[in-house]
Structure formats: C-alpha cells, structure tokens
Motif scaffolding. Structure first.
Motif, short mmCIF file in Angstrom:
data_model
loop_
_atom_site.label_atom_id
_atom_site.label_comp_id
_atom_site.label_asym_id
_atom_site.label_seq_id
_atom_site.Cartn_x
_atom_site.Cartn_y
_atom_site.Cartn_z
N MET A 133 4.37 10.85 5.25
CA MET A 133 4.20 9.42 5.05
C MET A 133 2.72 9.05 5.03
N SER A 134 2.20 8.82 3.83
CA SER A 134 0.80 8.43 3.65
C SER A 134 0.74 7.13 2.86
N VAL A 135 -0.44 6.58 2.73
CA VAL A 135 -0.60 5.36 1.93
C VAL A 135 -0.18 5.62 0.49
N ARG A 136 -0.51 6.80 -0.02
CA ARG A 136 -0.14 7.14 -1.40
C ARG A 136 1.38 7.17 -1.56
N VAL A 137 2.08 7.77 -0.60
CA VAL A 137 3.54 7.85 -0.67
C VAL A 137 4.15 6.46 -0.59
N GLN A 138 3.61 5.60 0.27
CA GLN A 138 4.12 4.24 0.38
C GLN A 138 3.92 3.48 -0.94
N TRP A 139 2.77 3.68 -1.58
CA TRP A 139 2.52 3.04 -2.87
C TRP A 139 3.48 3.56 -3.93
N PHE A 141 6.43 4.67 -3.44
CA PHE A 141 7.75 4.10 -3.14
C PHE A 141 7.88 2.68 -3.69
N LEU A 142 6.87 1.86 -3.48
CA LEU A 142 6.91 0.48 -3.98
C LEU A 142 6.96 0.46 -5.50
N CYS A 143 6.21 1.34 -6.15
CA CYS A 143 6.24 1.43 -7.61
C CYS A 143 7.61 1.89 -8.09
N GLN A 144 8.22 2.81 -7.35
CA GLN A 144 9.55 3.31 -7.72
C GLN A 144 10.57 2.18 -7.66
N VAL A 145 10.56 1.40 -6.58
CA VAL A 145 11.50 0.30 -6.44
C VAL A 145 11.29 -0.73 -7.54
N ALA A 146 10.02 -1.06 -7.83
CA ALA A 146 9.73 -2.03 -8.88
C ALA A 146 10.25 -1.54 -10.22
N ARG A 147 10.04 -0.25 -10.51
CA ARG A 147 10.52 0.30 -11.79
C ARG A 147 12.03 0.23 -11.90
N LEU A 148 12.72 0.58 -10.81
CA LEU A 148 14.18 0.55 -10.82
C LEU A 148 14.71 -0.87 -10.99
N LEU A 149 14.04 -1.82 -10.37
CA LEU A 149 14.46 -3.22 -10.51
C LEU A 149 14.31 -3.70 -11.94
#
Length: 212
Positions: A133-139, A141-149
């Motif tokens: 769990m790093s800042v890169r991984v968190q970013w 994850f947020l990009c992944q959720v946005a893309r799926l939405l």
C-alpha cells in the motif's frame, strides 16, 4: 488464464489468509455460486490484525469500490476468493486490472444477477513480505474506480463528464474566437489588419503564405 480446472481461487501468500478456508470456498462455488468471497465485513469476520488507521482506510476504500460494483458484495477488494472458471472467462476480455485488486475488476464486469456468496474471514497478522500500500497504489485504485464508473456501470455519469469537458473546452476556444469576430464582420477592421500585416511583411521579408 492458464488454469484448466472448473474453479479458480485467489489467496494471499503472506499468511493473512487462512488457507484451510479454501475447501469451503470451493464447496460454495461447486454448489452453484458464481463467486465465493472471504469477507471480514460480515458477521463472524474481522480484521483485528489491522491497525486503527488501516481499518479506517480499508472501510473508506471498500465504500468507494462498491460504487463501481453492480453485484452486492461487502468486500469487493478482498484478496481471498474463489470463482467458476467459466465466469472468469466470460469477463476476461473486459478486465483491465491495475495494482492487485482483480476482484473489483471481475465484480464490476459481472451482471447484477451474478450469484455471490460470502464467508466470514478472520484476517491474521502478516507472516511474510510487506505491505504494497503506497501512494501510487492508492492513486491507481482511484483511477480504476473512476474508469469502471465511466465505462458502463454509470453511463449517465460518463455522458455528464463528457458534456462538462466539452463545455469547458468550448468555453476556452470561444475566448479566443470572440476577439477575431470583427475580422469577419467589419470591413474597416479587416483593412486595418491588412495594413499592419503588409507593413510587417515589408519590414521582415514575409512571404504571402506567411501573411495568410
């Protein structure tokens, strides 16, 4: 993709997941479920091995992830689950996983009618390895959720985002176009601009193509 069995299981190898639960997850899938998920958020499960900050972060991330999942699951970010190989193959071509949260990607591409069952999970202390769990991984994850939405789970949101982007881009272009309107609407303005261009052309040796 290389698996040739009727069902596939994912489990972390750092000791946090109890591998003795695998037969039960397999039984659930074989009994008719599309996916069997080990969840710490249902009765009987917990994540006592997590620190207070990790628990809060996990719940926030799970709440965000559930926005992109049409099927009902308390743990779309779980790293411990089993599923029918046929179900995986039905969505494999659509998967664009980033990081290591492939369950989220699978659930987001399954129909809302998919049969999902969950089994309580007691998360244990990590025995091997270290947290990714790093800042890169968190970013990611947020990009992944946005893309799926925006890619089908909430098409109206995607259309709205496109409309807002188009409006902002149009506004930026309009700010440059408006000052040029007199060139098309006013003969005096055109004559004045032509005189200025001709003067500079003579001074700098511009060609006719440069002026145009």
């Amino acid at each position: 993709r290389a698996a040739t069995t009727d069902w596939i299981a994912i489990v972390d190898a750092d000791g946090q997941h109890d591998p003795t639960l695998l037969p039960e997850l397999a039984r659930i899938v074989r009994s008719g479920a599309d996916i069997a998920i080990a969840s710490r958020y249902i009765t009987g499960g917990n994540a006592d091995a997590f620190s207070g900050t990790r628990k809060i972060g996990s719940r926030v991330a799970t709440a965000i992830a559930r926005l992109a999942v049409p099927a009902d699951s308390t743990a779309p970010l779980s790293g411990f689950f089993a599923l029918k190989a046929s179900r995986y193959r039905s969505v494999a071509a659509k998967l664009r996983p980033v990081g290591f949260k492939i369950l989220l990607e699978i659930l987001a591409n399954l129909p809302a009618s998919a049969h999902i069952r969950e089994r309580p999970l007691l998360v244990r202390a990590r025995e091997r390895g270290h947290s990714k769990m790093s800042v890169r991984v968190q970013w990611q994850f947020l990009c992944q959720v946005a893309r799926l939405l925006l890619s089908g789970r909430m098409p109206m949101l995607g259309m709205a985002a496109f409309a807002v982007t188009a409006f902002l881009a149009g506004g930026a272009l309009l700010a440059h176009v408006v000052p040029l309107l007199p060139l098309y609407r006013d003969a005096d303005t055109r004559a004045s601009v032509e005189r200025i261009l001709t003067f500079h052309a003579d001074q700098n040796g511009w060609l006719l193509s440069d002026m145009r």
